[in-house]
Write a protein that holds these residues in place. Sequence first.
Motif, PDB file in Angstrom:
ATOM      1  N   TYR A  41       0.831  -1.206   0.000  1.00 54.65           N
ATOM      2  CA  TYR A  41       0.000   0.000   0.000  1.00 54.65           C
ATOM      3  C   TYR A  41       0.864   1.255   0.000  1.00 54.65           C
ATOM      4  CZ  TYR A  41       0.799   0.665   5.024  1.00 54.65           C
ATOM      5  OH  TYR A  41       1.370   0.873   6.245  1.00 54.65           O
ATOM      6  N   CYS A  42       0.307   2.337  -0.560  1.00 50.17           N
ATOM      7  CA  CYS A  42       1.060   3.562  -0.843  1.00 50.17           C
ATOM      8  C   CYS A  42       0.282   4.804  -0.443  1.00 50.17           C
ATOM      9  CB  CYS A  42       1.306   3.682  -2.354  1.00 50.17           C
ATOM     10  SG  CYS A  42       2.553   2.580  -2.994  1.00 50.17           S
ATOM     11  N   ARG A  43       1.011   5.916  -0.344  1.00 51.04           N
ATOM     12  CA  ARG A  43       0.351   7.218  -0.278  1.00 51.04           C
ATOM     13  C   ARG A  43      -0.140   7.549  -1.689  1.00 51.04           C
ATOM     14  NH1 ARG A  43       3.884  11.262   3.345  1.00 51.04           N
ATOM     15  NH2 ARG A  43       5.471   9.823   4.086  1.00 51.04           N
ATOM     16  N   SER A  45       0.400  10.093  -3.308  1.00 49.71           N
ATOM     17  CA  SER A  45       1.420  10.810  -4.082  1.00 49.71           C
ATOM     18  C   SER A  45       2.624   9.947  -4.446  1.00 49.71           C
ATOM     19  CB  SER A  45       1.909  12.020  -3.271  1.00 49.71           C
ATOM     20  OG  SER A  45       2.647  11.561  -2.144  1.00 49.71           O
ATOM     21  N   CYS A  46       2.587   8.666  -4.131  1.00 47.97           N
ATOM     22  CA  CYS A  46       3.757   7.807  -4.379  1.00 47.97           C
ATOM     23  C   CYS A  46       4.232   7.926  -5.834  1.00 47.97           C
ATOM     24  CB  CYS A  46       3.413   6.344  -4.085  1.00 47.97           C
ATOM     25  SG  CYS A  46       4.812   5.243  -4.370  1.00 47.97           S
ATOM     26  N   PRO A  47       5.556   8.081  -6.033  1.00 56.54           N
ATOM     27  CA  PRO A  47       6.075   8.231  -7.397  1.00 56.54           C
ATOM     28  C   PRO A  47       6.063   6.926  -8.214  1.00 56.54           C
ATOM     29  CG  PRO A  47       7.867   8.262  -5.795  1.00 56.54           C
ATOM     30  CD  PRO A  47       6.593   8.256  -5.004  1.00 56.54           C
ATOM     31  N   THR A  72       3.816  -1.983   3.844  1.00 57.10           N
ATOM     32  CA  THR A  72       4.108  -0.579   3.538  1.00 57.10           C
ATOM     33  C   THR A  72       5.059  -0.472   2.340  1.00 57.10           C
ATOM     34  OG1 THR A  72       4.856   1.500   4.501  1.00 57.10           O
ATOM     35  CG2 THR A  72       6.050  -0.463   5.182  1.00 57.10           C
ATOM     36  N   CYS A  73       4.841   0.519   1.501  1.00 56.09           N
ATOM     37  CA  CYS A  73       5.684   0.751   0.327  1.00 56.09           C
ATOM     38  C   CYS A  73       7.018   1.335   0.778  1.00 56.09           C
ATOM     39  CB  CYS A  73       4.990   1.694  -0.648  1.00 56.09           C
ATOM     40  SG  CYS A  73       6.054   2.334  -1.955  1.00 56.09           S
ATOM     41  N   LYS A  74       8.113   0.827   0.201  1.00 52.23           N
ATOM     42  CA  LYS A  74       9.443   1.284   0.626  1.00 52.23           C
ATOM     43  C   LYS A  74       9.795   2.629  -0.002  1.00 52.23           C
ATOM     44  CE  LYS A  74      11.156  -2.488   2.867  1.00 52.23           C
ATOM     45  NZ  LYS A  74      10.660  -3.789   2.371  1.00 52.23           N
ATOM     46  N   ARG A  75       9.046   3.045  -1.021  1.00 48.58           N
ATOM     47  CA  ARG A  75       9.365   4.330  -1.666  1.00 48.58           C
ATOM     48  C   ARG A  75       8.672   5.492  -0.972  1.00 48.58           C
ATOM     49  NH1 ARG A  75       9.387   4.163  -8.167  1.00 48.58           N
ATOM     50  NH2 ARG A  75      10.212   6.277  -7.875  1.00 48.58           N
ATOM     51  N   CYS A  76       7.365   5.361  -0.729  1.00 43.06           N
ATOM     52  CA  CYS A  76       6.647   6.522  -0.175  1.00 43.06           C
ATOM     53  C   CYS A  76       6.411   6.404   1.329  1.00 43.06           C
ATOM     54  CB  CYS A  76       5.331   6.732  -0.918  1.00 43.06           C
ATOM     55  SG  CYS A  76       4.154   5.368  -0.731  1.00 43.06           S
ATOM     56  N   LEU A  77       6.778   5.265   1.931  1.00 44.41           N
ATOM     57  CA  LEU A  77       6.716   5.077   3.385  1.00 44.41           C
ATOM     58  C   LEU A  77       5.411   5.575   4.037  1.00 44.41           C
ATOM     59  CD1 LEU A  77      10.402   6.131   4.060  1.00 44.41           C
ATOM     60  CD2 LEU A  77       9.498   3.801   4.080  1.00 44.41           C
TER      61      LEU A  77
HETATM   62 ZN   LIG Z   1       4.528   3.884  -2.623  1.00 49.07          ZN
END
Ligand SMILES: [Zn+2]
Length: 359
Positions: A41-43, A45-47, A72-77
């Motif tokens: 799952y992501c925010r 705004s996740c890129p 949790t997504c490791k990019r957008c935390l």
């Molecule tokens: Zn993300």
Amino acid sequence: MTHTTASDHTEQFEARWRQVLERDKRADHEFVFAVRTTGIYCRPSCPARRPKRENVAFYTDALAAEAAGFRTCKRCLPRQAITPGDQAIAGVCRALQQAVISAERPPTAEQLAVVVKLSASRLHTLFKAAVGMTINQYTQALRSAQVRAALDKGASITDAIFAAGYSSTGHFYRRAERELGMPARRYQNKGQAMTIEYTIATCELGQLLVARSERGICAIALGDSGDELIADLLERFSNAQKIMPSDDFAEQIQQVISHIEQPGAASLNLPLDIRGTAFQRRVWQALQNIKPGQTISYRELAEQIGAPTAARAVANACGANTLAVLVPCHRVVRGDGSLSGYRWGVERKRELLKREKMK
Ligand SMILES: [Zn+2]
């Protein structure tokens, strides 16, 4: 009215999906989105690349998404964005999450207040400020997420509702459409992208249905009418592709039959395709550790899996078992030793236990 609720929800889904497509930063405080195919799952705004629309589910916050089994997504935390910095409140969130995942009755605000050494009213104020909703609304969001997760995994609606710790299905149905955004039935997956083969055989306990997916045996049922057993199976897996039974499947059916007729005579090592919520699987795993000829009460079983207050949820999980005899729910009896119900007929339960005790 039902119609208004449903279309409101479609509109909400559309609005959120637009915000995801636009990577709208303002939406980061309103919801997270989860992707069923990746389990992440992501925010908003996740890129990262946008997922397919049909694989997306929305949750009110990171904890609700995690309760539904997403990581949790490791990019957008997204977890960092929403987990309250306050240790006490974070602990309260975890306690509620744990209760809902285990299908236990969630602790009350008063009980939680004692644990975190705050007055109940102080806890309410801090919780609302940190999480943005009341403790009750938060618990509700976790439960809805849990129902969705169970339905996603192919549970029946009733089983999914009990797996989320509701004490009755009525409680859930009253808010089902609002919580799920659609009728609960549409949420069920019913064997999508699955291939199954199945056969009816006759054994000493009556008609026997065995079904197998590409992962292993996915259904074993006993009854008086083969047609009824098949109708049940096809209802459960209506979206699965059905194929002709293969030769090695026939061999496995023979093993199942001898296991039913002489339970415990030989150890059985068939691959099983067990589908259920994390809690149901814990119960079913514990059932597989009960030796032939032994019985256990629901309460004892609940204690064994570390959920001593969840005897009712344990009983529901036993009732939701779809692998007769191989997941030996027939070895669970009432506290006084009397036989409780059995999905495949209480007489068959009695007969199975008798055969095991004679060994
Ligand atoms: Zn993300």
